[in-house]
Structure formats: C-alpha cells, structure tokens
Design a protein around this motif. Structure first.
Motif, PDB file in Angstrom:
ATOM      1  N   ALA A 164       0.560  -1.241  -0.197  1.00  0.00           N
ATOM      2  CA  ALA A 164      -0.153  -0.130  -0.154  1.00  0.00           C
ATOM      3  C   ALA A 164       1.176   1.111   0.160  1.00  0.00           C
ATOM      4  N   TYR A 165       1.967   1.909   0.959  1.00  0.00           N
ATOM      5  CA  TYR A 165       2.928   2.475   0.945  1.00  0.00           C
ATOM      6  C   TYR A 165       3.848   2.612  -0.856  1.00  0.00           C
ATOM      7  N   ARG A 166       3.815   1.500  -1.458  1.00  0.00           N
ATOM      8  CA  ARG A 166       4.603   1.458  -2.634  1.00  0.00           C
ATOM      9  C   ARG A 166       3.592   2.065  -3.509  1.00  0.00           C
ATOM     10  N   GLU A 167       2.288   1.504  -3.638  1.00  0.00           N
ATOM     11  CA  GLU A 167       0.892   2.655  -4.140  1.00  0.00           C
ATOM     12  C   GLU A 167       1.238   4.001  -4.156  1.00  0.00           C
ATOM     13  N   VAL A 168       1.445   4.706  -2.912  1.00  0.00           N
ATOM     14  CA  VAL A 168       1.076   5.616  -2.492  1.00  0.00           C
ATOM     15  C   VAL A 168       2.478   6.759  -3.230  1.00  0.00           C
ATOM     16  N   LEU A 169       3.573   5.877  -2.990  1.00  0.00           N
ATOM     17  CA  LEU A 169       4.919   6.342  -3.771  1.00  0.00           C
ATOM     18  C   LEU A 169       4.892   6.184  -5.505  1.00  0.00           C
ATOM     19  N   ARG A 170       3.905   5.872  -6.016  1.00  0.00           N
ATOM     20  CA  ARG A 170       3.887   4.834  -7.400  1.00  0.00           C
ATOM     21  C   ARG A 170       3.030   6.250  -8.185  1.00  0.00           C
ATOM     22  N   LEU A 171       2.152   6.569  -6.810  1.00  0.00           N
ATOM     23  CA  LEU A 171       1.535   7.951  -7.499  1.00  0.00           C
ATOM     24  C   LEU A 171       2.077   9.383  -7.207  1.00  0.00           C
ATOM     25  N   HIS A 172       2.511   9.579  -5.643  1.00  0.00           N
ATOM     26  CA  HIS A 172       3.219  10.633  -5.203  1.00  0.00           C
ATOM     27  C   HIS A 172       4.625   9.698  -4.850  1.00  0.00           C
ATOM     28  N   PRO A 173       5.764  10.589  -5.625  1.00  0.00           N
ATOM     29  CA  PRO A 173       6.820   9.662  -5.423  1.00  0.00           C
ATOM     30  C   PRO A 173       8.076  10.862  -4.525  1.00  0.00           C
ATOM     31  N   HIS A 175       6.528  11.612  -1.239  1.00  0.00           N
ATOM     32  CA  HIS A 175       5.563  12.345  -0.415  1.00  0.00           C
ATOM     33  C   HIS A 175       6.485  11.232   0.863  1.00  0.00           C
ATOM     34  N   PHE A 176       7.287  12.259   1.715  1.00  0.00           N
ATOM     35  CA  PHE A 176       8.729  12.107   2.382  1.00  0.00           C
ATOM     36  C   PHE A 176       7.888  10.859   3.282  1.00  0.00           C
ATOM     37  N   PRO A 177       6.751  11.713   3.899  1.00  0.00           N
ATOM     38  CA  PRO A 177       6.113  10.570   5.176  1.00  0.00           C
ATOM     39  C   PRO A 177       6.178   9.006   5.395  1.00  0.00           C
ATOM     40  N   THR A 178       5.805   8.773   3.831  1.00  0.00           N
ATOM     41  CA  THR A 178       5.925   7.311   2.730  1.00  0.00           C
ATOM     42  C   THR A 178       6.970   6.984   2.982  1.00  0.00           C
ATOM     43  N   VAL A 179       8.289   7.552   2.303  1.00  0.00           N
ATOM     44  CA  VAL A 179       9.413   7.264   2.292  1.00  0.00           C
ATOM     45  C   VAL A 179      10.288   6.721   4.085  1.00  0.00           C
ATOM     46  N   TYR A 193      18.255  -3.626   3.943  1.00  0.00           N
ATOM     47  CA  TYR A 193      19.510  -2.575   2.853  1.00  0.00           C
ATOM     48  C   TYR A 193      19.725  -1.852   1.916  1.00  0.00           C
ATOM     49  N   ALA A 194      19.368  -3.337   1.051  1.00  0.00           N
ATOM     50  CA  ALA A 194      19.771  -3.139  -0.897  1.00  0.00           C
ATOM     51  C   ALA A 194      18.134  -2.404  -1.022  1.00  0.00           C
ATOM     52  N   LYS A 195      17.108  -2.794  -0.570  1.00  0.00           N
ATOM     53  CA  LYS A 195      15.646  -2.379  -0.533  1.00  0.00           C
ATOM     54  C   LYS A 195      15.542  -0.565   0.083  1.00  0.00           C
ATOM     55  N   VAL A 196      16.414  -0.310   1.188  1.00  0.00           N
ATOM     56  CA  VAL A 196      16.431   1.151   1.642  1.00  0.00           C
ATOM     57  C   VAL A 196      17.091   1.808   0.253  1.00  0.00           C
ATOM     58  N   VAL A 197      18.099   1.283  -0.303  1.00  0.00           N
ATOM     59  CA  VAL A 197      19.158   2.317  -1.281  1.00  0.00           C
ATOM     60  C   VAL A 197      18.361   2.059  -2.336  1.00  0.00           C
ATOM     61  N   GLU A 198      17.351   1.317  -3.294  1.00  0.00           N
ATOM     62  CA  GLU A 198      16.223   1.554  -4.210  1.00  0.00           C
ATOM     63  C   GLU A 198      15.839   2.039  -3.854  1.00  0.00           C
ATOM     64  N   LEU A 199      14.788   2.806  -2.438  1.00  0.00           N
ATOM     65  CA  LEU A 199      13.713   3.093  -1.920  1.00  0.00           C
ATOM     66  C   LEU A 199      14.867   5.018  -2.222  1.00  0.00           C
ATOM     67  N   GLN A 202      15.015   6.186  -5.466  1.00  0.00           N
ATOM     68  CA  GLN A 202      14.171   6.332  -6.597  1.00  0.00           C
ATOM     69  C   GLN A 202      13.440   7.774  -6.120  1.00  0.00           C
ATOM     70  N   TYR A 203      13.228   8.365  -4.557  1.00  0.00           N
ATOM     71  CA  TYR A 203      13.174   9.436  -4.027  1.00  0.00           C
ATOM     72  C   TYR A 203      14.051  10.347  -4.426  1.00  0.00           C
ATOM     73  N   LEU A 204      15.165  10.708  -4.271  1.00  0.00           N
ATOM     74  CA  LEU A 204      15.886  11.030  -4.112  1.00  0.00           C
ATOM     75  C   LEU A 204      15.483  11.982  -5.959  1.00  0.00           C
ATOM     76  N   ASP A 205      15.883  10.819  -6.703  1.00  0.00           N
ATOM     77  CA  ASP A 205      15.679  11.384  -7.942  1.00  0.00           C
ATOM     78  C   ASP A 205      13.982  11.581  -8.927  1.00  0.00           C
ATOM     79  N   ALA A 206      13.294  11.228  -8.153  1.00  0.00           N
ATOM     80  CA  ALA A 206      11.412  11.334  -8.586  1.00  0.00           C
ATOM     81  C   ALA A 206      11.785  12.669  -9.002  1.00  0.00           C
ATOM     82  N   TRP A 207      11.119  13.225  -9.984  1.00  0.00           N
ATOM     83  CA  TRP A 207      10.942  14.685 -10.569  1.00  0.00           C
ATOM     84  C   TRP A 207       9.909  15.601  -9.615  1.00  0.00           C
ATOM     85  N   LEU A 208      10.708  16.713  -9.896  1.00  0.00           N
ATOM     86  CA  LEU A 208      10.403  17.645  -7.950  1.00  0.00           C
ATOM     87  C   LEU A 208      10.537  18.623  -8.837  1.00  0.00           C
TER      88      LEU A 208
END
Length: 372
Positions: A164-173, A175-179, A193-199, A202-208
């Motif tokens: 569900a949280y990943r669905e939030v980030l799909r719509l709003h990449p 969203h800091f509280p979800t990250v 740790y690998a998934k933390v890095v991947e996440l 995605q957050y750092l490079d998401a267009w804003l």
C-alpha cells in the motif's frame, strides 16, 4: 338489503360527481392550468429570482459538513465512540456515491476520519473495510492509499502495508512521510539494506519542481527549479531601475537551498561599447526560517524560508543570472538509516554523491503536501 342500498347510494353519488365534472370540465381545466401557472411562478420567484432553490440545496449539502465538523471535534476531545456514532450514518447516507460528485472530498474526509477512529478503537475489520472503500472511491488519490497503508501497519499487516505504501509512492513519489515510514519498515524490521538504497534512489531522483521567488525592490520573478540536489543556472529578463539601492530577496517556500552565483546584468545601451558596471552585493545571505550550514547551504525550517542580502545597482539591470540548488526534505533519523544502508552495501562512492545532494531539513509543504 341494507348493504345493497348503501352501495346503490355510493354509486349514485359518484355518478353525480361525474356529471358535475362533465358539466364544468372547461372551468376545471382553466382552474388547473391557472394553479400550475401560479405554482411555477411562485417556484420561479422563490427558487431562481430569490435564490431559494440554491439556498435549499446549500442547506441540504451543508448538513453533512456540519456533522463532519462535529465528529472532528469529538475526535479531538478523545470521544471516539461518539464520533463513530456521527460518522457511520453520515457515510451511509452521504450523497457523494461517485468521485465526480461536488462533495467527493468531503466523503473522503468522512471515510478517512471514520477509519482512523476504528483504528483507535482497535476494530480491525471495520477499519480495513473502511479504508478499502476509501481506495475504491478514488483509487487515483494518493491520500486514500496512505490512509489504507497506515491502517494496515497499525494492525501489523506488514506485507500488505508495504504494498500500500508503494502504491502511494507510485502516485506521489516525493511523499516524504511514506518514504520515511517505508524505509523504517525495511531497515528496522527486516534490515533490507539493498531495498533501502533502492527506495532512496527513487526518492532522490523523482521529478519535482520547486517554486522560488527572486525579488529586488519591486521587481520579482518566479522560477521553477528542479529539486534534485544539483545546481541549475537561470538567466531571465529582470528590470531594475538605475541608481537602485536596497535588498535582494529569495523565497524558497520550505525547500532547503544553496544560492550560487547571482548577477544583475545591466541593459545594453545604444552607442556605448563599454559595458556598465554590474550590481554589487554586500554581506552574506541572511536566512529567515532556515539554518545556515558550514558549506554555504541552508536547511529550511518552515514554508516561509527566505534569504536577503543588500544590493546596489547604480546602472540598473535588464537581466538576472542566478545559480540555485534545491534539496528534498530529509530528517536526521532517516539519514542515519539511509547512510548506514549505503555503507553496509559498500556503496561508498555513491554515498559521497548522495551526501552532496542531501541537506537535513525542509518541511512537508515543500514537495509532500499541497493544496489540490
């Protein structure tokens, strides 16, 4: 015999009424048409001219808003069961069945508050049924998915909450509280740790885009700056009168920032080959609602973050050249988890680059929450 006589009398009376109506049919038609005309006229005057119909509709729709406000007060006072007693019938009879209704956001507010109340009362089935209904009402609203994810996490449904949280980030990449929450789940619960890095990538490079206002005196320009922790140079028309002495101001609206080169370029003059002197800036940037860091960067603390500096432009200006770097929101606790994950994966070179693109600071109004 008596029954037959009574039935005969009623038949005779009905026949008399029919004969009377037949004899006065034209008059009755005229009277009926007159009644309809008067009724339509009254409705027109009351409903359209006097706006009675509009007021009646507003009153009808306003009832749910009043009840919702009442429920919100009850929740704030800790009277959760009483709030539920208000919200349940409000949801059941609310006119917004489809998301295109004018009161769709009110319906979502009702369902969200109702779900939160069920979570507080530890009613798992009802809470998840309500958040599922909320997501189904408008699956394109990230707030609905976030409410669903929060309810799932409250009842320790880890895998479902993750989805569900990943669905939030799909719509709003961005969203800091979800990250922050999802990173905590991956780091604290499973040490993934690998998934933390991947996440975080995605957050750092998401267009804003962040809106930055630059003003000198009465002249102001609005710039849309990519929020990616990298410098961006802008050169735009910017007219400043001659013999100007005052203050330059930059408002970042809650984004942490680094202000690089800033130059007011004088306008070219006919018949003059030598370029007039550019404006002179004095002193350092003074921060408001932001903390100055040692490396020239600023950590924003509120959506009113801004920076000022004295400026003298004796020959005015025709253009503005500025280098700006905006940073996404980051907390100390999240940065510890992120940096630790990079180190545990031995991504030291990448971590150095990530550190250059990161400032601990910022606020929710800068990229996470916004008015629709």
């Amino acid at each position: 015999m008596r029954s037959l006589t009574g039935e005969t009398r009623r038949t005779s009376e009905l026949a008399g009424v029919r004969r009377w109506m037949h004899a006065h049919d034209r008059g009755l038609v005229v009277a009926w048409l007159g009644f309809v005309v008067v009724l339509v006229g009254v409705l027109f005057v009351w409903g359209v001219w006097k706006r009675g119909l509009e007021d009646a509709v507003a009153w009808w729709y306003g009832r749910s808003a009043t009840e919702l406000a009442r429920a919100e007060r009850l929740v704030a006072e800790g009277r959760i069961e009483q709030a539920v007693a208000v919200l349940e019938p409000l949801d059941a009879h609310h006119p917004a069945i489809l998301v295109k209704h004018r009161l769709d956001q009110e319906r979502e507010a009702i369902l969200t508050l109702l779900a939160q109340s069920y979570v507080t009362l530890d009613k798992k089935r009802r809470a998840l049924e309500t958040t599922t209904k909320l997501v189904a009402f408008d699956p394109r609203n990230w707030r609905n998915h976030h409410a669903h994810a929060e309810a799932l996490r409250a009842f320790s449904e880890g895998d479902l909450a993750d989805a569900a949280y990943r669905e939030v980030l799909r719509l709003h990449p961005n969203h800091f509280p979800t990250v922050e929450t999802l990173t905590g789940m991956l780091f604290d619960v499973a040490t993934l740790y690998a998934k933390v890095v991947e996440l975080h990538r995605q957050y750092l490079d998401a267009w804003l885009l962040g809106t930055v206002e630059v003003s000198v005196g009465d002249t102001r320009v609005t710039l849309d700056v990519p929020v990616d922790g990298r410098p961006h140079v802008f050169e735009v028309p910017f007219v400043v009168p001659e013999v100007f002495r005052g203050e330059a101001r930059i408002a970042t609206h809650g984004f942490s920032a680094r202000i690089g080169e800033l130059e007011l370029v004088p306008a070219a003059r006919v018949g003059r080959l030598d370029a007039p002197a550019t404006a002179r800036f004095s002193g350092e940037w003074r921060a408001s609602d932001a903390d100055a860091l040692d490396d020239g960067r600023f950590a924003a603390k509120a959506p009113t973050s801004s920076f000022t500096r004295p400026v003298e432009a004796w020959h005015g200006a025709g253009r503005l050249r500025i280098e700006l770097t905006l940073y996404k929101q980051m907390s100390k606790s999240l940065w510890v988890k992120v940096s630790t994950s990079y180190k545990n994966r031995l991504y030291f070179d990448e971590l150095a680059e990530v550190e250059r693109r990161t400032v601990i600071g910022g606020c929710l109004e800068a990229g996470s929450s916004f008015e629709e």
